[in-house]
Design a protein around this motif. Sequence first.
Motif, short mmCIF file in Angstrom:
data_model
loop_
_atom_site.label_atom_id
_atom_site.label_comp_id
_atom_site.label_asym_id
_atom_site.label_seq_id
_atom_site.Cartn_x
_atom_site.Cartn_y
_atom_site.Cartn_z
N THR A 300 0.83 -1.21 0.00
CA THR A 300 0.00 0.00 0.00
C THR A 300 0.86 1.25 0.00
O THR A 300 0.63 2.20 -0.76
N LEU A 301 1.90 1.24 0.84
CA LEU A 301 2.80 2.39 0.92
C LEU A 301 3.61 2.54 -0.36
O LEU A 301 3.69 3.64 -0.93
N LEU A 302 4.22 1.46 -0.82
CA LEU A 302 5.06 1.54 -2.01
C LEU A 302 4.24 1.92 -3.24
O LEU A 302 4.72 2.62 -4.13
N GLY A 303 2.98 1.44 -3.29
CA GLY A 303 2.14 1.75 -4.43
C GLY A 303 1.83 3.22 -4.59
O GLY A 303 1.46 3.68 -5.68
N LYS A 304 1.99 3.99 -3.52
CA LYS A 304 1.73 5.43 -3.58
C LYS A 304 2.91 6.20 -4.16
O LYS A 304 2.73 7.35 -4.59
N ILE A 305 4.09 5.60 -4.16
CA ILE A 305 5.27 6.34 -4.58
C ILE A 305 5.97 5.74 -5.80
O ILE A 305 6.88 6.37 -6.34
N THR A 306 5.55 4.56 -6.24
CA THR A 306 6.24 3.95 -7.37
C THR A 306 5.31 2.97 -8.07
O THR A 306 4.22 2.65 -7.57
N ASP A 307 5.73 2.49 -9.22
CA ASP A 307 4.97 1.50 -9.98
C ASP A 307 5.34 0.12 -9.45
O ASP A 307 6.44 -0.37 -9.68
N LEU A 308 4.41 -0.51 -8.74
CA LEU A 308 4.70 -1.80 -8.11
C LEU A 308 5.02 -2.88 -9.14
O LEU A 308 5.84 -3.76 -8.88
N LYS A 309 4.38 -2.85 -10.29
CA LYS A 309 4.62 -3.87 -11.31
C LYS A 309 6.07 -3.82 -11.77
O LYS A 309 6.73 -4.86 -11.88
N VAL A 310 6.57 -2.62 -12.03
CA VAL A 310 7.97 -2.48 -12.45
C VAL A 310 8.90 -2.86 -11.32
O VAL A 310 9.89 -3.57 -11.51
N LEU A 311 8.60 -2.40 -10.11
CA LEU A 311 9.45 -2.67 -8.96
C LEU A 311 9.54 -4.17 -8.69
O LEU A 311 10.63 -4.71 -8.47
N ASP A 312 8.39 -4.84 -8.71
CA ASP A 312 8.40 -6.29 -8.50
C ASP A 312 9.14 -7.01 -9.62
O ASP A 312 9.82 -8.02 -9.38
N GLY A 313 9.00 -6.51 -10.84
CA GLY A 313 9.70 -7.14 -11.96
C GLY A 313 11.20 -7.06 -11.82
O GLY A 313 11.93 -8.05 -12.05
N VAL A 314 11.71 -5.90 -11.40
CA VAL A 314 13.15 -5.73 -11.18
C VAL A 314 13.62 -6.64 -10.04
O VAL A 314 14.67 -7.29 -10.12
N LEU A 315 12.84 -6.69 -8.95
CA LEU A 315 13.19 -7.54 -7.83
C LEU A 315 13.21 -9.01 -8.24
O LEU A 315 14.13 -9.76 -7.87
N ASP A 316 12.23 -9.43 -9.03
CA ASP A 316 12.15 -10.82 -9.45
C ASP A 316 13.35 -11.22 -10.29
O ASP A 316 13.91 -12.31 -10.12
N ILE A 317 13.78 -10.34 -11.18
CA ILE A 317 14.97 -10.62 -11.98
C ILE A 317 16.19 -10.74 -11.08
O ILE A 317 17.03 -11.64 -11.24
N SER A 318 16.32 -9.82 -10.12
CA SER A 318 17.47 -9.85 -9.21
C SER A 318 17.47 -11.12 -8.36
O SER A 318 18.52 -11.74 -8.14
N TRP A 319 16.30 -11.51 -7.88
CA TRP A 319 16.19 -12.72 -7.05
C TRP A 319 16.64 -13.95 -7.82
O TRP A 319 17.39 -14.78 -7.32
#
Length: 362
Positions: A300-319
């Motif tokens: 909820t907090l992160l969704g207010k300041i950034t695009d969660l889809k892009v953020l999760d995508g970058v995290l998933d690649i890094s993981w």
Amino acid sequence: MSAALTKQSTFQRPEARYEQHTESTCRHRKQPRGPSPGSRPRPTSPTPPGGTRPTARSADHTEGQLRDRWSAHHPRPAPPPGLRARTGGATTPRELRPAEIEEIIERFATAAAVCETAGFNGVQVQAAHGYLISQFLSPLSNRRDDGWGGDLERRMRFGLEVVRRIRGRVRPGFAVGVKLNSAQAVLAALAHEGVDLIEVSGGSYESMAMSGSTAPSTRAREAYFLEYGRTVRKLVGDIPLAVTGGFRTRDAMQRAVQAGECDVVCIGRPAITTPDAARLILEGQAQSLTAHQARYGMRTLLGKITDLKVLDGVLDISWHTDQIHRLGNGLHPDLNRGSLAATIAMVRRNGRTSFRARRGGS
């Protein structure tokens, strides 16, 4: 392939370059430590000439030196107006000089020749996912008005020249494949270049389809790009066609192949966390594969300041990148690895600009 090629600084015969890399690597490698109690022995590879073998850590160190050396001789002038990096951690691009383009094409060919000398049966040219060849193809990133940009014929020249140069450097029986996003004209042109395999994929680091960041309904029907693959089949004739993205069940894979919609099924993320995934499917020991997807908390907090889809995508690649590093070091995948550990590793690899805000198109 292109990411590795642009970090070499000279052209040499494969043996000389390998010996130079080994010598440079060994100068910076720390003294090896004995195995810790209860640790699993790590696999080893044949020792190259000189009696030493580079390690993953020291190879990264040498790669950094080569990158710094490249940057020192290739300054970054201002980019064309209106062209800015839109992905966190990415540097603003500049226009390549014609001589640099020719040099990069030659590096692709050199890398393929090195692979052939090393005993590989073929290479795949990465022309998808927003990498260099894909950037030349796209009118959004290719703003050139010379022989390497402008209309489609000139934009696809770079990719075709890469394939031709590789073909001219390796033996006829050495396989050359191409991974490509949707580009029908390019596919039709590749059909006349002696390509042995075409893989259909999609997405980029600005549109994360290749990271699995798709709607649940899309993931449920599997094979994101299979429908487009049917169109590709008509364009490339009898060239073997591979489709990647979303295959998870044995039934879906079997139906796609039996229906002639593709000749090869490609598996990405499930094969990282289950390295013998292909064997399990082919031998009927598994009916489906599990794909792990990393996501951030505090949504909820992160969704207010950034695009969660892009953020999760970058995290998933890094993981998943972390898991590949573990496999390369002889370790099992760590399925319990958290988002914090993956984020720290990502920042270490890409720098502190990984999450820098991009506003106003800059």
